[in-house]
Scaffold this active site. Structure first.
Site, PDB file in Angstrom:
ATOM      1  N   HIS A  87       0.818  -1.211   0.000  1.00  0.00           N
ATOM      2  CA  HIS A  87       0.000   0.000   0.000  1.00  0.00           C
ATOM      3  C   HIS A  87       0.856   1.268   0.000  1.00  0.00           C
ATOM      4  O   HIS A  87       1.905   1.332   0.629  1.00  0.00           O
ATOM      5  CB  HIS A  87      -1.029  -0.009   1.130  1.00  0.00           C
ATOM      6  CG  HIS A  87      -0.490   0.127   2.526  1.00  0.00           C
ATOM      7  ND1 HIS A  87      -0.293   1.352   3.121  1.00  0.00           N
ATOM      8  CD2 HIS A  87      -0.137  -0.794   3.438  1.00  0.00           C
ATOM      9  CE1 HIS A  87       0.161   1.164   4.359  1.00  0.00           C
ATOM     10  NE2 HIS A  87       0.273  -0.136   4.578  1.00  0.00           N
ATOM     11  N   ASP A 196       5.995   1.970   6.788  1.00  0.00           N
ATOM     12  CA  ASP A 196       4.726   1.237   6.646  1.00  0.00           C
ATOM     13  C   ASP A 196       3.879   2.044   5.661  1.00  0.00           C
ATOM     14  O   ASP A 196       3.246   3.001   6.066  1.00  0.00           O
ATOM     15  CB  ASP A 196       4.037   1.092   7.998  1.00  0.00           C
ATOM     16  CG  ASP A 196       2.622   0.515   7.905  1.00  0.00           C
ATOM     17  OD1 ASP A 196       2.247   0.048   6.823  1.00  0.00           O
ATOM     18  OD2 ASP A 196       1.905   0.560   8.916  1.00  0.00           O
ATOM     19  N   GLU A 224      -5.185   1.956   2.530  1.00  0.00           N
ATOM     20  CA  GLU A 224      -5.082   0.794   3.422  1.00  0.00           C
ATOM     21  C   GLU A 224      -5.303   1.203   4.859  1.00  0.00           C
ATOM     22  O   GLU A 224      -5.979   0.515   5.627  1.00  0.00           O
ATOM     23  CB  GLU A 224      -3.698   0.142   3.257  1.00  0.00           C
ATOM     24  CG  GLU A 224      -3.589  -1.236   3.889  1.00  0.00           C
ATOM     25  CD  GLU A 224      -3.038  -1.265   5.309  1.00  0.00           C
ATOM     26  OE1 GLU A 224      -2.919  -2.346   5.881  1.00  0.00           O
ATOM     27  OE2 GLU A 224      -2.736  -0.188   5.880  1.00  0.00           O
ATOM     28  N   GLU A 225      -4.718   2.334   5.240  1.00  0.00           N
ATOM     29  CA  GLU A 225      -4.718   2.746   6.648  1.00  0.00           C
ATOM     30  C   GLU A 225      -6.098   3.176   7.145  1.00  0.00           C
ATOM     31  O   GLU A 225      -6.294   3.369   8.333  1.00  0.00           O
ATOM     32  CB  GLU A 225      -3.717   3.897   6.859  1.00  0.00           C
ATOM     33  CG  GLU A 225      -2.264   3.531   6.565  1.00  0.00           C
ATOM     34  CD  GLU A 225      -1.654   2.570   7.578  1.00  0.00           C
ATOM     35  OE1 GLU A 225      -2.351   2.182   8.534  1.00  0.00           O
ATOM     36  OE2 GLU A 225      -0.481   2.212   7.394  1.00  0.00           O
ATOM     37  N   HIS A 335       3.884   4.235  12.286  1.00  0.00           N
ATOM     38  CA  HIS A 335       2.774   5.133  12.617  1.00  0.00           C
ATOM     39  C   HIS A 335       3.245   6.282  13.501  1.00  0.00           C
ATOM     40  O   HIS A 335       2.500   6.786  14.343  1.00  0.00           O
ATOM     41  CB  HIS A 335       1.604   4.381  13.269  1.00  0.00           C
ATOM     42  CG  HIS A 335       0.866   3.500  12.297  1.00  0.00           C
ATOM     43  ND1 HIS A 335      -0.504   3.398  12.297  1.00  0.00           N
ATOM     44  CD2 HIS A 335       1.301   2.722  11.282  1.00  0.00           C
ATOM     45  CE1 HIS A 335      -0.871   2.558  11.321  1.00  0.00           C
ATOM     46  NE2 HIS A 335       0.212   2.148  10.711  1.00  0.00           N
TER      47      HIS A 335
END
Lengths: 365, 340
Positions: A87, A196, A224-225, A335
């Protein structure tokens, strides 16, 4: 184009992708960087209706393309049609209001720990203006307030504008903000923003530099998140025989963690998923990946079951079902503004996916 | 209908004892496959469901029962050699305490609970405090309990008078009644597809992809329903199969419900109504497949024990199988509902 040999992990992709801004729903810059990296190497390239980038590669050089919705037996003999997915989006913030004194109110996009926001520098709006999440210095705070986590409703980004009108010159409601982080190298460690899943994007871009041994559809997915959205739509169109998702996952090796709680650890090889909140990984596919790793002496580790979720969960449930697995690079501090990874884990993941593809041509279904 | 009863009596204990937690349904899949011998072509689909097809000339009818049973997955093995687990499925943590957990390789462990000091007896069990004791010490355990290993409750089914008492009745009871019904049924009026679904406990994952592949015109879901006075009203164990009117994500479709009602009348099976808010079956996924599928739930009433075991009445199983067998020969209403 080279054939048969595993391609190298291209660190320049990681640096470029990591430094691009791409909060969920606003992945254009990342997508443009991926297009630059892969356009000369793939048989076809398109952006789907949600914004995901979809590339097809066929072992025969594109003469028989793995068209969306077509099963492998019609496109590439008996070799399965594999979807690889990473992603493009990252967690960040969105401007929700501009106060009359020029301060920006905002909300999180994706999962960010509120504790890490105060004092953070974000790049906001079309010009990437730097702004800081303001707070009073400790001198001016009561002891009780110093111990508290400020709720996001009370936080603001200060871009230095003196009035709403001035702020509106460069920022609009709905603009995204991303962490302001410089990519750096220390030994085997790399530091950067949004590993990520820019590390997955870079691994996938590296993989498509060589012609794969089976029909592959590479998907750089969006959103995606915020709920695994782009991959769900893409999988429905691609209709693959099986899928492998490439991720940057949370490493557990921090001080104070017991040994059995620190898995997966940075530098100990790609992490394989058995189960997370979105997916029971296909047991046969995971076994095959493990076998490929052992045969080629690639160290692997298990991601801790029961936590997190990835695009694989949605891909597995698309259409009449798709056997799916996840291979992740363990990253510390995801994150958050700056993540760390071990470059050897990224290289090993490229090697592992490549060897898995080779094994699939012989041992699947 | 002695044959139905003897089918269930022989199949059910085998199904209950079979290994089959969500995503690792190997044991139960093999057991069901054996029991279906001679009934039509069987395959395992991409989602892990077992799919039986009996081609026929009518509309495509889907019969579904889930074959997975709630289980646990090992998340880590601590320094003392105790396995720590995460639960797979919607079952309450307290129901696992004290059970024997069976692994795919045949290994066993006891599932225990570190009750926090000073906690009240009625306090909810925190799944972080569950542990697996394999009895092999700290170094041996590491070899026997690997991270990612998936375990299921090892069931020791009991027959107490008219009641079956077992841990895995949800939904092995449904699987057994489906098999018994298929064995007893005359030539169906439908193009019949039967799926024994995988990963239902994780959110009807197998049912979603299985139904997509089949593209049914009508669906009947057979599941276990726990009776709870506050929630399910007057429905009771021993008073016949329940027709599900509403669950989380599902309301009965009139066309599908009508088939079930007419079949019950024709077979002289007394049915009950059931409405449930908290539990749900595969119906929520199947009814929303593609452009929508008229779906009805046939539920076997069950009583909770408070521990791992549930109780169902043998007569309810027999009557459920009779009802399902009769559904297969009951025509669909022509005016609405189905697409044919």
């Amino acid at each position: 184009m080279s054939r048969g040999k595993a391609p190298a992990f291209e660190e320049r992709f990681l640096e470029t992708f990591s430094s691009a801004a791409g909060v969920s729903g606003g992945e254009e810059s990342v997508r443009a960087a991926v297009v630059d990296a892969v356009r000369e190497r793939v048989d076809s390239l398109e952006v789907d209706s949600m914004g995901s980038l979809v590339a097809h590669l066929h072992p025969d050089g594109g003469r028989y393309r793995a068209k969306p919705g077509r099963r492998a037996q019609r496109t590439g003999g008996r070799k399965p049609h594999l979807m690889l997915c990473a992603h493009m989006d990252e967690v960040g913030v969105m401007v929700t209001a501009i106060d009359k004194d020029g301060l920006l109110r905002f909300r999180k996009v994706g999962g960010i720990d509120t504790r890490i926001l105060v004092g953070q520098v974000f790049r906001v709006g079309r010009d990437g203006l730097r702004g800081v999440v303001g707070t009073l210095p400790p001198h001016l705070l009561s002891r009780a307030d110093r111990e508290k986590v400020t709720p996001i409703e009370d936080l603001y980004i200060d871009i230095g504008a003196a009035s709403r009108e001035e702020a509106q010159g460069s920022v609009s409601i709905g603009d995204y903000g991303t962490f302001d982080t410089i990519y750096e190298r220390w030994g085997q460690t790399r530091k950067g923003k949004a590993f990520d899943d820019r590390v997955g994007c870079a691994i996938l871009a590296s993989l498509v530099q060589s012609r794969p041994p089976l029909p592959v559809t590479a998907v750089w997915s969006v959103q995606e998140e915020v709920g695994l959205r782009g991959a769900a739509a893409a999988a429905r169109r691609v209709a693959p025989d099986l899928a492998i998702v490439l991720e940057g996952t949370a490493a557990g090796d921090a001080p104070g963690q017991k040994p059995d709680e620190s898995a997966p650890m940075m530098g100990h090889g790609p992490a394989l998923t058995v189960q997370d909140r979105s997916l029971m990984a296909n047991a046969r596919l995971v076994d095959l990946i493990e076998r490929a790793a052992r045969r080629h002496k690639i160290p692997t580790q298990w991601k801790r079951p029961g936590i997190g979720g990835t695009d694989a969960g949605r891909i597995a449930l698309s259409g009449a079902g798709v056997p799916a697995a996840v291979i992740s690079v363990p990253c510390r501090y995801i994150h958050a503004p700056a993540a760390y990874l071990d470059i050897r884990d990224a290289r090993r993941t490229v090697e592992l996916v490549w060897q898995t593809m080779t094994t699939l041509t012989k041992e699947w279904p | 209908m002695r044959s139905i009863t003897s089918s269930i009596d022989s199949i059910l204990p085998v199904f209950l004892a079979a290994y089959g937690p969500p995503g690792r349904e190997s044991g139960i899949r093999a057991a069901i496959k054996r029991s279906l011998r001679g009934l039509g072509p069987i395959r395992e689909d991409a989602g892990g469901n077992l799919h039986l097809h009996r081609p026929g000339r009518g509309p495509r009818l889907l019969l579904a029962a889930h074959m997975d049973a709630a289980g646990v997955i090992v998340t880590r093995v601590d320094a003392a050699g105790l396995g720590r687990v995460s639960l797979l499925g919607a079952r309450n943590a307290s129901e696992f305490v004290g059970t024997t957990i069976l692994f795919e390789d045949g290994g066993r462990a006891l599932l225990g609970y570190d009750r926090p000091r000073g906690s009240k007896d009625g306090a909810e069990v925190d799944s972080d405090l569950l542990f697996l004791e394999s009895g092999h010490g700290s170094s041996g355990a590491r070899r026997r309990l690997s991270v990612g290993a998936v375990g299921a409750i090892e069931d020791r089914p009991l027959r107490l008078g008219d009641l079956w008492c077992a841990a895995n009745l949800d939904d092995r009871a449904g699987c057994a009644t489906l098999v018994a019904a298929l064995r007893a049924a005359r030539a169906p009026r439908y193009d019949l597809h039967v799926i024994f679904t995988a990963q239902s406990e994780l959110g009807s994952r197998g049912a979603a992809t299985g139904a997509f592949g089949i593209d049914p015109e009508i669906a009947v879901v057979v599941d276990l329903a726990h009776i709870d006075e506050k929630e399910t009203g007057s429905a009771a164990v021993g008073k016949g199969p329940c027709l599900g009117l509403k669950e989380d994500g599902y309301v009965a479709h009139p066309a599908a419900l009508s088939i079930a009602k007419r079949a019950a009348a024709a077979a002289r099976v007394k049915t009950q109504w059931i409405i449930r808010e908290r539990e749900a079956s595969d119906a929520r996924a199947i009814r929303a497949t593609r452009t929508g599928v008229p779906t009805v739930v046939v539920a076997i009433p069950a009583k909770r024990s408070g521990g791992a075991a549930s109780l169902v009445h043998a007569k309810d199983l027999n009557q459920t199988a009779q009802l399902v067998a009769r559904i297969l020969t009951t025509p669909a209403a022509t005016s609405r509902g189905g697409r044919s």
